[in-house]
Write a protein that holds these residues in place. Sequence first.
Motif, mmCIF file in Angstrom:
data_model
loop_
_atom_site.group_PDB
_atom_site.id
_atom_site.type_symbol
_atom_site.label_atom_id
_atom_site.label_comp_id
_atom_site.label_asym_id
_atom_site.label_seq_id
_atom_site.Cartn_x
_atom_site.Cartn_y
_atom_site.Cartn_z
ATOM 1 N N MET A 40 -3.979 13.725 6.593
ATOM 2 C CA MET A 40 -5.344 13.523 6.119
ATOM 3 C C MET A 40 -6.136 12.814 7.226
ATOM 4 S SD MET A 40 -6.697 11.521 2.713
ATOM 5 C CE MET A 40 -5.838 12.599 1.602
ATOM 6 N N ILE A 41 -7.362 13.200 7.397
ATOM 7 C CA ILE A 41 -8.237 12.598 8.399
ATOM 8 C C ILE A 41 -8.519 11.158 7.994
ATOM 9 C CG2 ILE A 41 -10.497 12.748 9.505
ATOM 10 C CD1 ILE A 41 -10.427 15.746 8.865
ATOM 11 N N LYS A 42 -8.579 10.275 9.020
ATOM 12 C CA LYS A 42 -8.769 8.846 8.759
ATOM 13 C C LYS A 42 -10.048 8.572 7.964
ATOM 14 C CE LYS A 42 -8.985 4.393 11.026
ATOM 15 N NZ LYS A 42 -8.974 3.670 12.298
ATOM 16 N N SER A 43 -11.141 9.257 8.295
ATOM 17 C CA SER A 43 -12.397 9.016 7.579
ATOM 18 C C SER A 43 -12.290 9.452 6.117
ATOM 19 C CB SER A 43 -13.562 9.715 8.263
ATOM 20 O OG SER A 43 -13.366 11.109 8.273
ATOM 21 N N ASN A 58 -11.586 8.063 0.319
ATOM 22 C CA ASN A 58 -10.765 8.104 -0.904
ATOM 23 C C ASN A 58 -10.342 6.701 -1.319
ATOM 24 O OD1 ASN A 58 -10.940 10.871 -1.012
ATOM 25 N ND2 ASN A 58 -8.967 11.213 -0.029
ATOM 26 N N PHE A 59 -9.961 5.881 -0.340
ATOM 27 C CA PHE A 59 -9.572 4.506 -0.643
ATOM 28 C C PHE A 59 -10.758 3.729 -1.197
ATOM 29 C CE2 PHE A 59 -8.983 0.042 0.462
ATOM 30 C CZ PHE A 59 -7.760 -0.202 -0.129
ATOM 31 N N LEU A 65 -12.649 0.679 -14.181
ATOM 32 C CA LEU A 65 -12.379 2.024 -14.688
ATOM 33 C C LEU A 65 -10.887 2.316 -14.707
ATOM 34 C CD1 LEU A 65 -15.223 4.069 -12.972
ATOM 35 C CD2 LEU A 65 -15.108 3.252 -15.328
ATOM 36 N N THR A 66 -10.125 1.587 -13.901
ATOM 37 C CA THR A 66 -8.688 1.790 -13.833
ATOM 38 C C THR A 66 -7.991 0.464 -13.548
ATOM 39 O OG1 THR A 66 -6.920 3.012 -12.731
ATOM 40 C CG2 THR A 66 -8.797 2.391 -11.380
ATOM 41 N N ASN A 67 -6.726 0.390 -13.910
ATOM 42 C CA ASN A 67 -5.916 -0.790 -13.592
ATOM 43 C C ASN A 67 -5.018 -0.543 -12.388
ATOM 44 O OD1 ASN A 67 -6.599 -2.969 -15.248
ATOM 45 N ND2 ASN A 67 -5.505 -2.075 -16.971
ATOM 46 N N ASP A 68 -5.050 0.666 -11.855
ATOM 47 C CA ASP A 68 -4.207 1.018 -10.720
ATOM 48 C C ASP A 68 -4.856 0.563 -9.420
ATOM 49 O OD1 ASP A 68 -2.515 2.287 -12.506
ATOM 50 O OD2 ASP A 68 -3.549 4.217 -12.283
ATOM 51 N N ARG A 69 -4.181 -0.372 -8.732
ATOM 52 C CA ARG A 69 -4.683 -0.835 -7.441
ATOM 53 C C ARG A 69 -4.538 0.284 -6.417
ATOM 54 N NH1 ARG A 69 -3.407 -6.984 -5.849
ATOM 55 N NH2 ARG A 69 -4.024 -7.938 -7.787
ATOM 56 N N PRO A 70 -5.579 0.512 -5.636
ATOM 57 C CA PRO A 70 -5.469 1.545 -4.602
ATOM 58 C C PRO A 70 -4.488 1.109 -3.517
ATOM 59 C CG PRO A 70 -7.540 0.375 -4.413
ATOM 60 C CD PRO A 70 -6.887 -0.126 -5.651
ATOM 61 N N GLU A 71 -3.742 2.064 -3.009
ATOM 62 C CA GLU A 71 -2.774 1.773 -1.969
ATOM 63 C C GLU A 71 -3.014 2.676 -0.777
ATOM 64 O OE1 GLU A 71 1.219 1.930 -3.375
ATOM 65 O OE2 GLU A 71 0.764 0.743 -5.157
ATOM 66 N N SER A 72 -2.840 2.106 0.389
ATOM 67 C CA SER A 72 -2.987 2.847 1.625
ATOM 68 C C SER A 72 -2.185 2.130 2.701
ATOM 69 C CB SER A 72 -4.462 2.924 2.034
ATOM 70 O OG SER A 72 -4.587 3.481 3.321
ATOM 71 N N GLU A 73 -1.692 2.889 3.652
ATOM 72 C CA GLU A 73 -0.957 2.279 4.756
ATOM 73 C C GLU A 73 -1.910 1.555 5.706
ATOM 74 O OE1 GLU A 73 1.436 5.204 6.683
ATOM 75 O OE2 GLU A 73 2.481 5.739 4.835
ATOM 76 N N ARG A 74 -3.131 2.023 5.802
ATOM 77 C CA ARG A 74 -4.091 1.460 6.757
ATOM 78 C C ARG A 74 -5.024 0.417 6.155
ATOM 79 N NH1 ARG A 74 -5.871 7.190 9.261
ATOM 80 N NH2 ARG A 74 -3.986 7.575 10.449
ATOM 81 N N PHE A 75 -5.282 0.496 4.868
ATOM 82 C CA PHE A 75 -6.286 -0.356 4.243
ATOM 83 C C PHE A 75 -5.670 -1.157 3.100
ATOM 84 C CE2 PHE A 75 -8.157 3.826 5.331
ATOM 85 C CZ PHE A 75 -8.877 3.447 6.449
#
Length: 129
Positions: free
Chosen positions: A1-4, A9-10, A21-31
């Motif tokens: 996936m492109i970094k931008s 998405n993050f 709207l959600t209880n799911d914490r966003p996860e990312s390797e970079r952010f």
Amino acid sequence: MIKSQERINFSLKSFQFITGLTNDRPESERFTLRDFIDARSRAVELHQMKGYFRVVNSKYTKSNLIEFFCNLPASDRKFLLEKIPDMIIALPSDCNNFKVLRPEAIAFRYANFGGKTVEYDVYFLKAIN
């Protein structure tokens, strides 16, 4: 996936988490969610949570306040943003990412740049709600 695209998405998932709207914490390797909120908030506004939660006190650092906010259930995060809308704001780059050409300002902030006090608008992406 492109970094931008990954950043967009993050950001979208982070704003959905912040607004309750959600209880799911966003996860990312970079952010990280903590860095995301840190860039979009100030300790002054975060400390206003003590008006709604007795646990929050003046000894809390910005990092503690961010962690406290993230540990709240979705309904409490949504409630806080209704009461303190400029607690966590959208940056101009967020508006560009989500193609919001003329976002509605929710508040004004003041900052001192080079000895001059400047007033500027702050935004929250209501389109995500």
